[in-house]
Design a protein around this motif. Sequence first.
Motif, PDB file in Angstrom:
ATOM      1  N   SER A  55       0.845  -1.205   0.000  1.00 30.08           N
ATOM      2  CA  SER A  55       0.000   0.000   0.000  1.00 30.08           C
ATOM      3  C   SER A  55       0.872   1.243   0.000  1.00 30.08           C
ATOM      4  O   SER A  55       1.871   1.307   0.725  1.00 30.08           O
ATOM      5  N   THR A  64       0.732   5.770  -0.293  1.00 27.83           N
ATOM      6  CA  THR A  64      -0.091   6.980  -0.167  1.00 27.83           C
ATOM      7  C   THR A  64       0.450   8.048  -1.104  1.00 27.83           C
ATOM      8  O   THR A  64       1.662   8.309  -1.134  1.00 27.83           O
ATOM      9  N   VAL A 102      -7.853  10.049  -8.633  1.00 29.91           N
ATOM     10  CA  VAL A 102      -8.552   8.863  -8.120  1.00 29.91           C
ATOM     11  C   VAL A 102      -8.796   7.865  -9.250  1.00 29.91           C
ATOM     12  O   VAL A 102      -8.617   6.650  -9.071  1.00 29.91           O
ATOM     13  N   THR A 159      -7.075   4.242  -9.065  1.00 25.04           N
ATOM     14  CA  THR A 159      -7.969   3.078  -9.053  1.00 25.04           C
ATOM     15  C   THR A 159      -7.561   2.087 -10.130  1.00 25.04           C
ATOM     16  O   THR A 159      -7.517   0.870  -9.892  1.00 25.04           O
ATOM     17  N   SER A 163      -4.232   0.410  -9.120  1.00 26.79           N
ATOM     18  CA  SER A 163      -4.463  -0.587  -8.061  1.00 26.79           C
ATOM     19  C   SER A 163      -5.092  -1.856  -8.625  1.00 26.79           C
ATOM     20  O   SER A 163      -4.691  -2.967  -8.284  1.00 26.79           O
ATOM     21  N   THR A 194      -2.247  -1.088  -3.537  1.00 25.02           N
ATOM     22  CA  THR A 194      -3.284  -0.156  -3.100  1.00 25.02           C
ATOM     23  C   THR A 194      -2.718   1.257  -3.048  1.00 25.02           C
ATOM     24  O   THR A 194      -1.642   1.482  -2.482  1.00 25.02           O
ATOM     25  N   LYS A 220      -3.659   5.050  -1.822  1.00 26.74           N
ATOM     26  CA  LYS A 220      -4.531   5.986  -1.115  1.00 26.74           C
ATOM     27  C   LYS A 220      -4.212   7.384  -1.623  1.00 26.74           C
ATOM     28  O   LYS A 220      -3.052   7.816  -1.602  1.00 26.74           O
ATOM     29  N   VAL A 221      -5.229   8.110  -2.096  1.00 21.63           N
ATOM     30  CA  VAL A 221      -5.015   9.446  -2.662  1.00 21.63           C
ATOM     31  C   VAL A 221      -5.479  10.515  -1.677  1.00 21.63           C
ATOM     32  O   VAL A 221      -6.650  10.565  -1.307  1.00 21.63           O
ATOM     33  N   ASN A 222      -4.535  11.351  -1.242  1.00 21.76           N
ATOM     34  CA  ASN A 222      -4.855  12.481  -0.356  1.00 21.76           C
ATOM     35  C   ASN A 222      -4.585  13.784  -1.091  1.00 21.76           C
ATOM     36  O   ASN A 222      -3.440  14.054  -1.456  1.00 21.76           O
TER      37      ASN A 222
END
Length: 409
Positions: free
Chosen positions: A20, A22, A36, A40, A43, A49, A51-53
């Motif tokens: 994973s 970020t 995103v 997606t 992934s 994985t 994670k988009v911040n």
Amino acid sequence: MKAPAVPNAKAIKAKYGGQSITFIGDSVGGGHVRDVALATRFSKDTGITVKVNPHPAASDASYSQLARSFATHSSSFDVAMIDVVWPGAFAPFLADLKPKLGSTAKMHSAGIIKNDTVGGHLVAMPWFGDFGMLYYRTDLLKKYGYNAPPTTWSDLFQMAKKIQDGEQSSNQNFSGFVFQGNAYEGLTCNALEWIASSGGGNFIDNGKATINNSKAAAVLDLFRKNIGVTTPRSVTSYTEGETHTAFITGNAAFMRNWPYAYSLAADPKQSKVVGKFSVAPLPHGPGGHSVATVGGWQLAVNKYSKHQDAAIEFVRYMTSKPVEKFDTITNSNVPTIPALANDPQVKKAAPYLKPATANVPRATRPSQLGAKYNEGSKDIYQGISEILNGKSASSVLPGIQSKLQALIK
């Protein structure tokens, strides 16, 4: 348009599937939606994985966020988008991408690769470019008897006032001109265009702070006198979001913004000006010429990431030719891969890449300040903000110049 498939996904999945990472991504315009969609797809194809911040909308706030993380050697994120002026400041905290991405870097603009190479290390990969330009309402220019957009700042304000006065009879919220006037990085970018296009220099020239000069003062005072006259009074609190909202809702004749706003203005789902706008080079001052501030974003990998290799594969995908094409068509981002400018689909989706707009001389922010850049930019935008809010340029510019000169020493 669907996010492109990940090349070599099977091999990547075999090596890094289940990890994973970020990603500190975009927050302006449709940037987060784009991020995103791509994360997606990545992934799904690789089993990594993501994670988009989204980062803070103001570039200088994003800088501060990253600086705090790097200061503590944090591994809380793996990949981050960084402004084109940051590689020198953040290089000690970024992974060298050259061993794995050096060969693919060759398809990107050589100038940007040079910018992203510090001490022989490729500390970031070009993601998309940026430059300031003038958006204007073609229907309103025609309605009020103009056959071309303004070429000087004085012309802009005259045209903006005439159109505004006419339109306000039926729309009190209408303004002549909107731009990024808040006290943040965007104002540094805007002010550089005003000053450089008027022959007032680039804040710092040949190793000396130069902002305190008569040409800079003249154009800054011109803008000060137009706040609340041809612009909304609240323009001094506008970032990119407030600016494009005013334009795409039909409440402004002219707008200074970056290319991302083109896709928003052309989107019938959210824009009232579809088919009623175009873009042109920004105006200039007396005896000057149009310029556009160099913007643009890179992707960098945190040196303290616990999944550096997986992060590098994500950067490889995000800066690939198919993804840059996707970004240009769906989010009107400027590709950093020169070959894409000749792609028929890109040409159709990005008319702002036409030579008249795209080949305007660039003005560069003072990245030679290195790790002190953010401090220098803050000195600039806070001072310019004081001028826009009522102080004369001659009373403010000496202070900005002395602060910048102190940072150079």
